[in-house]
Design a protein around this motif. Structure first.
Motif, mmCIF file in Angstrom:
data_model
loop_
_atom_site.group_PDB
_atom_site.id
_atom_site.type_symbol
_atom_site.label_atom_id
_atom_site.label_comp_id
_atom_site.label_asym_id
_atom_site.label_seq_id
_atom_site.Cartn_x
_atom_site.Cartn_y
_atom_site.Cartn_z
ATOM 1 N N ILE A 89 3.588 6.337 10.849
ATOM 2 C CA ILE A 89 2.197 6.344 11.307
ATOM 3 C C ILE A 89 2.175 6.850 12.745
ATOM 4 N N LEU A 106 -5.528 5.359 8.623
ATOM 5 C CA LEU A 106 -5.416 3.922 8.359
ATOM 6 C C LEU A 106 -6.434 3.114 9.138
ATOM 7 N N VAL A 118 -1.426 8.456 8.928
ATOM 8 C CA VAL A 118 -0.132 8.573 8.257
ATOM 9 C C VAL A 118 0.432 9.966 8.521
ATOM 10 N N THR A 139 -3.634 10.374 5.682
ATOM 11 C CA THR A 139 -4.541 9.239 5.496
ATOM 12 C C THR A 139 -4.813 8.563 6.836
ATOM 13 N N ASP A 176 4.431 10.353 4.339
ATOM 14 C CA ASP A 176 3.999 9.486 3.240
ATOM 15 C C ASP A 176 4.465 8.047 3.447
ATOM 16 N N LEU A 177 3.521 7.121 3.343
ATOM 17 C CA LEU A 177 3.746 5.746 3.770
ATOM 18 C C LEU A 177 3.839 4.779 2.599
ATOM 19 N N ILE A 223 0.855 -1.186 0.000
ATOM 20 C CA ILE A 223 0.000 0.000 0.000
ATOM 21 C C ILE A 223 0.894 1.240 0.000
ATOM 22 N N GLU A 224 0.389 2.312 -0.573
ATOM 23 C CA GLU A 224 1.046 3.610 -0.516
ATOM 24 C C GLU A 224 -0.014 4.627 -0.117
ATOM 25 N N CYS A 225 0.261 5.375 0.940
ATOM 26 C CA CYS A 225 -0.719 6.325 1.459
ATOM 27 C C CYS A 225 -0.048 7.672 1.715
ATOM 28 N N PRO A 226 -0.680 8.763 1.289
ATOM 29 C CA PRO A 226 -0.110 10.085 1.545
ATOM 30 C C PRO A 226 -0.323 10.515 2.995
ATOM 31 N N GLN A 227 0.447 11.506 3.398
ATOM 32 C CA GLN A 227 0.311 12.099 4.727
ATOM 33 C C GLN A 227 -1.137 12.504 4.958
#
Length: 198
Positions: A36, A18, A78, A16, A81-82, A10-14
Motif C-alpha cells: 500500500i 483503500l 494498493v 484500489t 495486489d494486496l 480482503i483481497e484488492c487489486p493494484q
C-alpha cells in the motif's frame, strides 16, 4: 504481525483506493502480501508519498485514527495486489490492551515507521533535489535495472514538480547515468547515482 479472531480477509487489486482523507477508519490492516502506498496532498494540490506498507509494516495513519478516534488525513492506494486482514476497531483496542505480544509488535512497528518519517523529513528539508531523486531511483529500481514510473509519479516520490523532475532526469541522462524511455527509466550507472545520493 498476527491478526485476531475477529479479523476478516480482503483481497484488492493494484490501484484500489483503500482510504481517502476524511474517511473513517474501518480497522487495523495486517498486510499478508502486496503493498500500500500512503500519500498526502496539500491544499495547493501537491502530492507526496509518505511511506509504503508491506508485510510486517504498520500504517501510521490507521494506527493514529484507531488510537485517537479521528479520521484519515491521507490516502492509501494498493500499489501491488494486496492480501490483508482487517481487525475491527474494538477488537484492535482490546488486543492492544490485553495481548502483550501483539502490543510489542505494534510498538516496534510504530518506532520503525517513525524512523522512516525522520528520513523523509531529512530528505525534503535537508537534501537537494538531485540527491532525493537519485535515492528514489535506487529505491525503486527492479532487479533488471529499470524503474517503471512516470515523471509525475516520480515527482510525488520526492516532493517536487513534474517539470523539475524531467529537467533533472534529462541531466542524469546527459551524464550517462540513466536512459529515458516512455514510462521507464533504465539505470546505467547505479554507482554514480549512489554518489549523488550521498
Amino acid at each position: 504481525m498476527p491478526a485476531g479472531k475477529a479479523a476478516h480477509s480482503i483481497e484488492c487489486p493494484q490501484g484500489t483506493v483503500l482510504f481517502r482523507a476524511d474517511d473513517a477508519c474501518k480497522g487495523f490492516v495486517v498486510v499478508r502480501s502486496g503493498r500500500i502506498r500512503v500519500s498526502l496532498t496539500s491544499r495547493t494540490g501537491r502530492e507526496v508519498t509518505l511511506y509504503r506498507v508491506g508485510p510486517g509494516d504498520i500504517c501510521l495513519q490507521t494506527f493514529s485514527c484507531l488510537v485517537e478516534g479521528r479520521r484519515y488525513a491521507a490516502e492509501g492506494v494498493v500499489e501491488a495486489d494486496l492480501v490483508a486482514e482487517i481487525i475491527p476497531p474494538d477488537a484492535f483496542r482490546q488486543r492492544l490492551a490485553s495481548d502483550h505480544v501483539f502490543r510489542d509488535a505494534i510498538l516496534r512497528a510504530v518506532a520503525h515507521r517513525f524512523s522512516d518519517f525522520e528520513q523523509l523529513v531529512e530528505d525534503v528539508a535537508l537534501s537537494g533535489l538531485s540527491a532525493r531523486l537519485a535515492r528514489a531511483l535506487l529505491r525503486l529500481t527492479d532487479p533488471q535495472g529499470h524503474v517503471t514510473i512516470t515523471h509525475e509519479a516520480l515527482a510525488v516520490e520526492v516532493a517536487s514538480g513534474r517539470a523539475v523532475i524531467s529537467r533533472t532526469l534529462g541531466e542524469f541522462a546527459r551524464r550517462g547515468w540513466i536512459a529515458l524511455h516512455r514510462g521507464d527509466i533504465e539505470i546505467l550507472k547505479p554507482e554514480a547515482l549512489k554518489r549523488v545520493a550521498g
